[in-house]
Scaffold this motif. Sequence first.
Motif, PDB file in Angstrom:
ATOM      1  N   VAL A  40       0.850  -1.189   0.000  1.00 62.72           N
ATOM      2  CA  VAL A  40       0.000   0.000   0.000  1.00 62.72           C
ATOM      3  C   VAL A  40       0.885   1.239   0.000  1.00 62.72           C
ATOM      4  O   VAL A  40       1.816   1.353   0.819  1.00 62.72           O
ATOM      5  N   ARG A  41       0.585   2.166  -0.894  1.00 71.54           N
ATOM      6  CA  ARG A  41       1.289   3.445  -0.974  1.00 71.54           C
ATOM      7  C   ARG A  41       0.266   4.570  -0.886  1.00 71.54           C
ATOM      8  O   ARG A  41      -0.736   4.544  -1.598  1.00 71.54           O
ATOM      9  N   LEU A  42       0.539   5.543  -0.020  1.00 73.01           N
ATOM     10  CA  LEU A  42      -0.421   6.595   0.296  1.00 73.01           C
ATOM     11  C   LEU A  42       0.170   7.960  -0.051  1.00 73.01           C
ATOM     12  O   LEU A  42       1.280   8.292   0.365  1.00 73.01           O
ATOM     13  N   TYR A  43      -0.617   8.764  -0.796  1.00 71.90           N
ATOM     14  CA  TYR A  43      -0.189  10.104  -1.188  1.00 71.90           C
ATOM     15  C   TYR A  43      -1.363  11.062  -0.979  1.00 71.90           C
ATOM     16  O   TYR A  43      -2.453  10.830  -1.517  1.00 71.90           O
ATOM     17  N   THR A  44      -1.157  12.130  -0.203  1.00 68.01           N
ATOM     18  CA  THR A  44      -2.238  13.074   0.046  1.00 68.01           C
ATOM     19  C   THR A  44      -1.785  14.492  -0.283  1.00 68.01           C
ATOM     20  O   THR A  44      -0.589  14.816  -0.260  1.00 68.01           O
ATOM     21  N   PHE A  45      -2.788  15.349  -0.539  1.00 67.29           N
ATOM     22  CA  PHE A  45      -2.542  16.736  -0.930  1.00 67.29           C
ATOM     23  C   PHE A  45      -3.448  17.649  -0.099  1.00 67.29           C
ATOM     24  O   PHE A  45      -4.667  17.527  -0.143  1.00 67.29           O
ATOM     25  N   GLY A  46      -2.843  18.537   0.687  1.00 66.26           N
ATOM     26  CA  GLY A  46      -3.626  19.449   1.503  1.00 66.26           C
ATOM     27  C   GLY A  46      -4.549  18.758   2.475  1.00 66.26           C
ATOM     28  O   GLY A  46      -5.649  19.236   2.739  1.00 66.26           O
ATOM     29  N   ALA A  47      -4.109  17.658   3.041  1.00 70.66           N
ATOM     30  CA  ALA A  47      -4.968  16.857   3.923  1.00 70.66           C
ATOM     31  C   ALA A  47      -4.902  17.358   5.364  1.00 70.66           C
ATOM     32  O   ALA A  47      -3.843  17.774   5.841  1.00 70.66           O
ATOM     33  N   PRO A  48      -6.015  17.290   6.081  1.00 73.90           N
ATOM     34  CA  PRO A  48      -6.006  17.614   7.509  1.00 73.90           C
ATOM     35  C   PRO A  48      -5.424  16.455   8.322  1.00 73.90           C
ATOM     36  O   PRO A  48      -5.177  15.367   7.801  1.00 73.90           O
ATOM     37  N   ARG A  49      -5.227  16.708   9.604  1.00 74.56           N
ATOM     38  CA  ARG A  49      -4.852  15.626  10.515  1.00 74.56           C
ATOM     39  C   ARG A  49      -6.054  14.706  10.699  1.00 74.56           C
ATOM     40  O   ARG A  49      -7.201  15.152  10.723  1.00 74.56           O
ATOM     41  N   VAL A  50      -5.801  13.422  10.869  1.00 69.74           N
ATOM     42  CA  VAL A  50      -6.882  12.424  10.881  1.00 69.74           C
ATOM     43  C   VAL A  50      -7.000  11.692  12.197  1.00 69.74           C
ATOM     44  O   VAL A  50      -8.105  11.350  12.615  1.00 69.74           O
ATOM     45  N   GLY A  51      -5.880  11.421  12.873  1.00 71.34           N
ATOM     46  CA  GLY A  51      -5.952  10.572  14.050  1.00 71.34           C
ATOM     47  C   GLY A  51      -4.929  10.908  15.110  1.00 71.34           C
ATOM     48  O   GLY A  51      -4.138  11.857  14.975  1.00 71.34           O
TER      49      GLY A  51
END
Length: 245
Positions: A147-158
């Motif tokens: 699994v490879r994860l890429y985010t853009f302008g994401a908020p904090r989640v956990g």
Amino acid sequence: MKENTQLLRMAKFTAQAIRQYRTGLPPELPRGFRFLARVEARDFPRMGYVASSGTHIVVAFRGTKEPEDWKKDLLATQLPYPYQHGMGWSTHAGFTELYRLLRPSLRKALGHAKPKQRLYITGYSLGGALACLCALDPAVRKHAASVRLYTFGAPRVGNPAFAGALSKRTASCIRAHNDGDWVPTMPPENFLGAQYRHGGRSFPLHNRKSNPVSSHSFQTYLEALEKLNSASPIPVSRRKQPASS
């Protein structure tokens, strides 16, 4: 593949999630990929899609667009991550509830993918939060060799435990954030007794605009990544693809 090139490639997939929402049309995909299905739920139309090639699966999520989306953004209390027990993971209640609603369509779409492909999960803003929740979902991970994860302008989640798991349990976890973008600073690290942290590795983009809204714009992210890449744009197939529910 260079990191900035891979980020641009994932941004292109994410851009198609935004386009799918705006137009209702299936995404225009790189050659060799086929559209499997939309990821959506009642009151949350066309939140993303799943696509597949011979060796890869891509799950891409759009950002906040509808009033119901904003309600989920603002529900920032935490609850235990519901799909992995006993790990001490706590996650944003609004994002987690939205992911729960989307999960049946996501699992159905992944049922059409080939087993044990490489899984790439990407998303912008609210979609970046959903991508993080998706990346640690055992029902999703069982379909993938990695699994490879890429985010853009994401908020904090956990909480810190969840953030640490994103780093440890993915082959790659990179979050791109623009100068001046306020969304990645939310929720605050300490909010109403809950702790929030980012997972993965920071990839700052120095493309500050005149105001925070423009700095958060997905177009601003694309512009910043294109400046970093001298390679030609990723080719897309213009062949019309049938819509899937």
